[in-house]
Design an enzyme around this catalytic site. Structure first.
Site: not given
Ligand SMILES: NC(=O)C1=CN([C@@H]2O[C@H](COP(=O)(O)OP(=O)(O)OC[C@H]3O[C@@H](n4cnc5c(N)ncnc54)[C@H](OP(=O)(O)O)[C@@H]3O)[C@@H](O)[C@H]2O)C=CC1
Ligand SMILES: CC(C)CCC[C@@H](C)[C@H]1CC[C@H]2C3=CC[C@H]4[C@H](C)C(=O)CC[C@]4(C)[C@H]3CC[C@]12C
Length: 348
Positions: A8-11, A13, A15, A187, A209
């Site tokens: 899921t979420g393959a579009s 990031g 995924g 996360s 979150y």
């Molecule tokens: N980025 C980060 O630093 C971190 C991310 N994560 C987790 O990793 C996972 C992937 O996130 P990331 O790749 O970073 O973010 P993206 O926003 O790039 O990817 C999120 C994905 O989830 C899909 N999505 C969101 N809402 C829905 C919905 N209602 N139904 C179906 N699909 C949905 C999006 O689809 P669409 O393209 O349509 O929006 C997209 O494909 C998440 O669970 C996030 O919480 C965890 C820790 C850190």
């Molecule tokens: C010098 C830079 C690193 C300053 C950036 C400040 C903030 C915008 C970011 C610092 C820490 C970041 C995060 C930490 C944990 C991530 C978590 C694991 C996740 O699931 C989603 C994203 C984070 C919350 C992320 C978001 C940006 C920061 C708060």
């Protein structure tokens, strides 16, 4: 027989990178990508096929924040597949993120700076809202939609689910010669203090979150306790800090690009600064290659990248109270029953 993998979420990031990496690991899998709409599904499929022309890639459309959509896709999956070997429950949202720069600045001067920069503890809040099903949107999308999707691999009506579920899982997700796997993208932002049993959807606070990811960890722990014997294994992973659409909603792209040299430096100390979706998918891919019997149900697998750019996986114990986990699971079952009664026409 080919292994069937649903992501899921393959579009985009993590995924999308995960899909590409799984096919590089094993080109014989059948990859089913779940995106929000047909246009995204097709675009994603084309991208994947451009790199892996011989791959078997099918698509399904689902909005995980919409129960009717989840029920429809569950029905479709049941018709299409006899079993699912791996389900990557990866889609996630963090709506209206807000960084408290004052707290960030103060935190930089303390001994907990690395903890703050890797978990965002004390510096991030979000504003959540109710979705069309009357559920908190973040809880619904990040956890509950996935929970229902997995549960609906069963063909039983809600009234008798309680008794029949395990048996149904046995026939669809387990009980074959190989176990089935659920891999949740959690996360390091998951925090016990953001979660409360009495407000498990996080309607009252501003850390929806963090709460949803902690709830994910709890759910995975209970699923293991209840279903390992039937051959269903659940794991949680953290991709680390990854540049994706999610992080581009926190700070603008140009600012992240300016900060990149600083983040490369931070990576020498904070190994969860994976930064790219490819690196972020390291733990997901690692789990794909592991025998689930040897995994620890109380561990989160973190994707890490060293200062010199080498990716690896670090297991870290998760901080869960098993009693709270069980109570929460019972609440999920109650909510499931309550919400699905409204959709009896979509249950076969
Ligand atoms: N980025 C980060 O630093 C971190 C991310 N994560 C987790 O990793 C996972 C992937 O996130 P990331 O790749 O970073 O973010 P993206 O926003 O790039 O990817 C999120 C994905 O989830 C899909 N999505 C969101 N809402 C829905 C919905 N209602 N139904 C179906 N699909 C949905 C999006 O689809 P669409 O393209 O349509 O929006 C997209 O494909 C998440 O669970 C996030 O919480 C965890 C820790 C850190
Ligand atoms: C010098 C830079 C690193 C300053 C950036 C400040 C903030 C915008 C970011 C610092 C820490 C970041 C995060 C930490 C944990 C991530 C978590 C694991 C996740 O699931 C989603 C994203 C984070 C919350 C992320 C978001 C940006 C920061 C708060």
């Amino acid at each position: 027989m080919e292994r069937v993998v649903l992501v899921t979420g393959a579009s985009g990031g993590v995924g999308l990178a995960l899909c590409q990496r799984l096919l590089a690991e094993d080109g014989r899998i059948h990859l089913c990508i779940a995106c929000r709409n047909a246009q995204k599904s097709e675009a994603t499929r084309d991208l994947i096929l451009a790199a892996h022309p011989a791959a078997q890639v099918s698509t399904v459309e689902v909005d995980l924040g919409n129960l009717a959509s989840v029920l429809r896709v569950a029905r479709e999956l049941r018709c299409r597949f006899q079993r699912l070997d791996f389900v990557y429950l990866n889609a996630g949202i963090m709506p209206n993120p807000h960084v408290n720069f004052k707290a960030l600045w103060h935190g930089l001067l303390t001994g907990r700076v690395l903890h703050m920069l890797t978990t965002a503890e004390g510096i991030m809040t979000q504003t959540d809202r109710l979705n069309g099903d009357g559920l908190q949107e973040v809880f619904a999308t990040n956890l509950f939609g996935h929970f229902i999707l997995v549960r609906l691999r069963m063909k039983i009506k809600p009234s008798v689910w309680w008794l029949m579920w395990v048996r149904q899982l046995e026939s669809l997700l387990c009980g074959n010669e190989k176990p089935s796997r659920l891999i949740w993208t959690s996360s390091s932002n998951a925090r016990e203090s953001a979660f409360s049993l009495s407000d498990y959807q996080h309607a009252k606070g501003q850390e929806s979150y963090s709460s949803s990811k902690y709830a994910t960890d709890l759910t995975s722990v209970v699923l293991n306790r209840k279903f390992n014997k039937q051959g269903l294994y659940s794991s949680v992973v953290c991709p680390g800090l990854v540049m994706s659409n999610m992080t581009y909603r926190i700070l603008p792209v140009f600012l992240w690009k300016l900060l990149m040299p600083i983040m490369w430096l931070i990576r020498f100390f904070a190994k969860t600064y994976t930064l790219t979706p490819y690196n972020g998918a390291e733990a997901h891919v690692w789990l794909f290659k592991q025998k689930p019997e040897y995994l620890d149900a109380l561990v989160k697998y973190h994707s890490c990248t060293s200062g010199l750019g080498k990716s690896y996986v670090e297991p870290r114990k998760i901080n869960v109270d098993e009693e709270i986990a069980e109570k929460f699971y019972q609440k999920l079952l109650e909510l499931e029953k309550e919400t699905l009664e409204r959709y009896s026409d979509l249950l076969d």
